[in-house]
Design a protein around this motif. Structure first.
Motif, PDB file in Angstrom:
ATOM      1  N   ASP A  11       7.286  10.763   7.045  1.00 17.44           N
ATOM      2  CA  ASP A  11       7.792  10.484   8.395  1.00 17.44           C
ATOM      3  C   ASP A  11       7.980   8.990   8.652  1.00 17.44           C
ATOM      4  OD1 ASP A  11       7.704  13.231   8.934  1.00 17.44           O
ATOM      5  OD2 ASP A  11       5.626  13.108   9.613  1.00 17.44           O
ATOM      6  N   GLY A  12       8.499   8.289   7.655  1.00 16.88           N
ATOM      7  CA  GLY A  12       8.779   6.872   7.823  1.00 16.88           C
ATOM      8  C   GLY A  12       7.582   5.964   7.659  1.00 16.88           C
ATOM      9  N   ILE A  13       6.417   6.534   7.341  1.00 17.00           N
ATOM     10  CA  ILE A  13       5.176   5.760   7.201  1.00 17.00           C
ATOM     11  C   ILE A  13       4.763   5.757   5.737  1.00 17.00           C
ATOM     12  CG2 ILE A  13       2.766   5.552   7.904  1.00 17.00           C
ATOM     13  CD1 ILE A  13       3.572   7.292  10.389  1.00 17.00           C
ATOM     14  N   ALA A  14       4.740   4.582   5.124  1.00 23.55           N
ATOM     15  CA  ALA A  14       4.277   4.440   3.743  1.00 23.55           C
ATOM     16  C   ALA A  14       2.806   4.068   3.771  1.00 23.55           C
ATOM     17  CB  ALA A  14       5.077   3.372   3.011  1.00 23.55           C
ATOM     18  N   GLU A  15       1.968   4.921   3.202  1.00 22.93           N
ATOM     19  CA  GLU A  15       0.536   4.647   3.126  1.00 22.93           C
ATOM     20  C   GLU A  15       0.203   4.151   1.729  1.00 22.93           C
ATOM     21  OE1 GLU A  15      -2.731   6.986   5.171  1.00 22.93           O
ATOM     22  OE2 GLU A  15      -3.014   7.623   3.088  1.00 22.93           O
ATOM     23  N   ILE A  16      -0.353   2.937   1.676  1.00 23.19           N
ATOM     24  CA  ILE A  16      -0.795   2.345   0.424  1.00 23.19           C
ATOM     25  C   ILE A  16      -2.313   2.340   0.445  1.00 23.19           C
ATOM     26  CG2 ILE A  16      -0.806   0.263  -1.009  1.00 23.19           C
ATOM     27  CD1 ILE A  16       1.894  -0.477   0.294  1.00 23.19           C
ATOM     28  N   ARG A  17      -2.932   3.135  -0.449  1.00 26.08           N
ATOM     29  CA  ARG A  17      -4.384   3.262  -0.484  1.00 26.08           C
ATOM     30  C   ARG A  17      -4.949   2.569  -1.716  1.00 26.08           C
ATOM     31  NH1 ARG A  17      -2.973   8.439   0.421  1.00 26.08           N
ATOM     32  NH2 ARG A  17      -3.844   9.174  -1.560  1.00 26.08           N
ATOM     33  N   LEU A  18      -5.811   1.593  -1.512  1.00 28.72           N
ATOM     34  CA  LEU A  18      -6.517   0.986  -2.628  1.00 28.72           C
ATOM     35  C   LEU A  18      -7.360   2.084  -3.271  1.00 28.72           C
ATOM     36  CD1 LEU A  18      -7.662  -2.328  -0.893  1.00 28.72           C
ATOM     37  CD2 LEU A  18      -5.399  -1.664  -1.743  1.00 28.72           C
ATOM     38  N   ASN A  19      -7.208   2.272  -4.579  1.00 31.93           N
ATOM     39  CA  ASN A  19      -7.722   3.490  -5.201  1.00 31.93           C
ATOM     40  C   ASN A  19      -8.673   3.177  -6.357  1.00 31.93           C
ATOM     41  OD1 ASN A  19      -7.998   6.247  -5.545  1.00 31.93           O
ATOM     42  ND2 ASN A  19      -6.176   6.444  -6.825  1.00 31.93           N
ATOM     43  N   ARG A  20      -9.753   2.450  -6.021  1.00 35.82           N
ATOM     44  CA  ARG A  20     -10.873   2.253  -6.961  1.00 35.82           C
ATOM     45  C   ARG A  20     -12.167   2.658  -6.238  1.00 35.82           C
ATOM     46  NH1 ARG A  20     -12.365  -2.538  -9.103  1.00 35.82           N
ATOM     47  NH2 ARG A  20     -12.635  -1.614 -11.172  1.00 35.82           N
ATOM     48  N   PRO A  21     -12.241   3.895  -5.759  1.00 33.92           N
ATOM     49  CA  PRO A  21     -13.384   4.280  -4.920  1.00 33.92           C
ATOM     50  C   PRO A  21     -14.725   4.179  -5.628  1.00 33.92           C
ATOM     51  CG  PRO A  21     -12.136   6.215  -5.584  1.00 33.92           C
ATOM     52  CD  PRO A  21     -11.308   5.027  -5.974  1.00 33.92           C
ATOM     53  N   HIS A  22     -14.740   4.302  -6.954  1.00 29.93           N
ATOM     54  CA  HIS A  22     -15.994   4.199  -7.715  1.00 29.93           C
ATOM     55  C   HIS A  22     -16.579   2.799  -7.637  1.00 29.93           C
ATOM     56  CE1 HIS A  22     -12.777   2.838 -10.319  1.00 29.93           C
ATOM     57  NE2 HIS A  22     -13.663   2.269 -11.128  1.00 29.93           N
ATOM     58  N   ARG A  23     -15.742   1.802  -7.264  1.00 31.96           N
ATOM     59  CA  ARG A  23     -16.195   0.426  -7.082  1.00 31.96           C
ATOM     60  C   ARG A  23     -15.971  -0.035  -5.637  1.00 31.96           C
ATOM     61  NH1 ARG A  23     -19.691  -1.637  -9.826  1.00 31.96           N
ATOM     62  NH2 ARG A  23     -18.845  -3.745  -9.627  1.00 31.96           N
ATOM     63  N   LEU A  24     -15.893   0.932  -4.716  1.00 37.80           N
ATOM     64  CA  LEU A  24     -15.636   0.639  -3.296  1.00 37.80           C
ATOM     65  C   LEU A  24     -14.395  -0.221  -3.130  1.00 37.80           C
ATOM     66  CD1 LEU A  24     -19.285   0.050  -1.972  1.00 37.80           C
ATOM     67  CD2 LEU A  24     -17.926   2.147  -1.948  1.00 37.80           C
TER      68      LEU A  24
END
Length: 259
Positions: A11-24
């Motif tokens: 819906d026109g919204i680009a979500e960029i998620r930092l994706n190293r959850p094992h290292r917060l």
């Protein structure tokens, strides 16, 4: 598409998620590289109206991955890594689309600096943000010494930087560091609501407003008036301007298409 970043467009919204959850979501060179690549993709895509930068898992970003930094690196390598953060923060400031930093959990050091470079900081009530660099024997980056005093004043900026004070979402909003504080249980919905509202605005008008708000501090009142005049004249040549006029006359919501 990316090794350390998740990218989703809806819906026109680009979500960029930092994706190293094992290292917060602690920062390594590859994370900076992927963030820059994701931002480039979002800018090129005409379907993207708004960008949300957030973190996967329990944190937004806890700063540099100190475990990795213990390994031997040359002075050149260290400088290249530090320059990468500067490039990311400069890109967040200059990218011609609005960017929301959606902060849940901790935003520390480089994480706080990236959030500060965004147009909006939206924090969950339980989130914490801080600049702990002085206590670690290092220094700040990402333009914090310029941006932070403009937001919260010099006295409060000194406390946050010298002491590394952690503050929650409510306090961040109170002092002007964050735009909104949202209860944890409705955080994602609240961020999407804000992003959705921004996505409905006229893209060219939004771009000009972002550019002028970022650059006005370098100029004079007269230069701001000149820039605003040119902006108004430019917008009046767009189809979106005519759509705004027609929608107002017809008492309906405008549908802007970025043309």
């Amino acid at each position: 598409m990316f090794e350390t970043v998740a990218y989703e467009l809806q819906d026109g919204i680009a979500e960029i998620r930092l994706n190293r959850p094992h290292r917060l979501n602690a920062v390594v060179q590859k994370l900076y590289d992927d963030i820059l690549a994701a931002l480039d993709q979002a800018e090129r895509d005409k379907n993207v109206r708004v960008i949300v930068l957030t973190g996967e898992g329990r944190a937004f970003c806890v700063g540099a991955d100190l475990k990795e930094h213990k390994t031997g690196r040359t002075a050149f390598d260290r400088r290249q890594y530090l320059m990468s953060e500067q490039r990311v923060c400069r890109r967040l400031v200059s990218l011609p689309k609005p960017i929301i930093a959606a902060v849940k959990g901790y935003a520390l050091g480089a994480g706080a600096e990236m959030a500060l470079a965004c147009d909006f900081i939206v924090m969950a009530a339980s989130a914490r943000i801080a600049f702990p660099e002085i206590g670690l024997g290092t220094f700040l980056g990402g333009g914090v010494t310029y941006v932070l005093p403009r937001l919260v004043g010099l006295a409060k900026a000194r406390g946050l930087i010298f002491l590394g004070q952690q503050i929650d979402g409510a306090e961040a909003v109170r002092i002007g560091l964050a735009s909104y504080c949202i209860p944890d249980e409705t955080f994602r919905e609240g961020v999407r609501t804000l992003a959705s509202e921004l996505s409905k605005k006229a893209p060219f008008s939004m771009q000009l407003a972002k550019e002028q708000l970022a650059s006005a501090a370098y100029g004079t009142f007269d230069s701001a008036l000149t820039a605003e005049l040119e902006g108004m004249m430019f917008c009046s040549t767009t189809r979106d301007w005519q759509e705004g006029v027609d929608a107002f006359a017809e008492k309906r919501q405008p549908t802007f298409r970025g043309g």
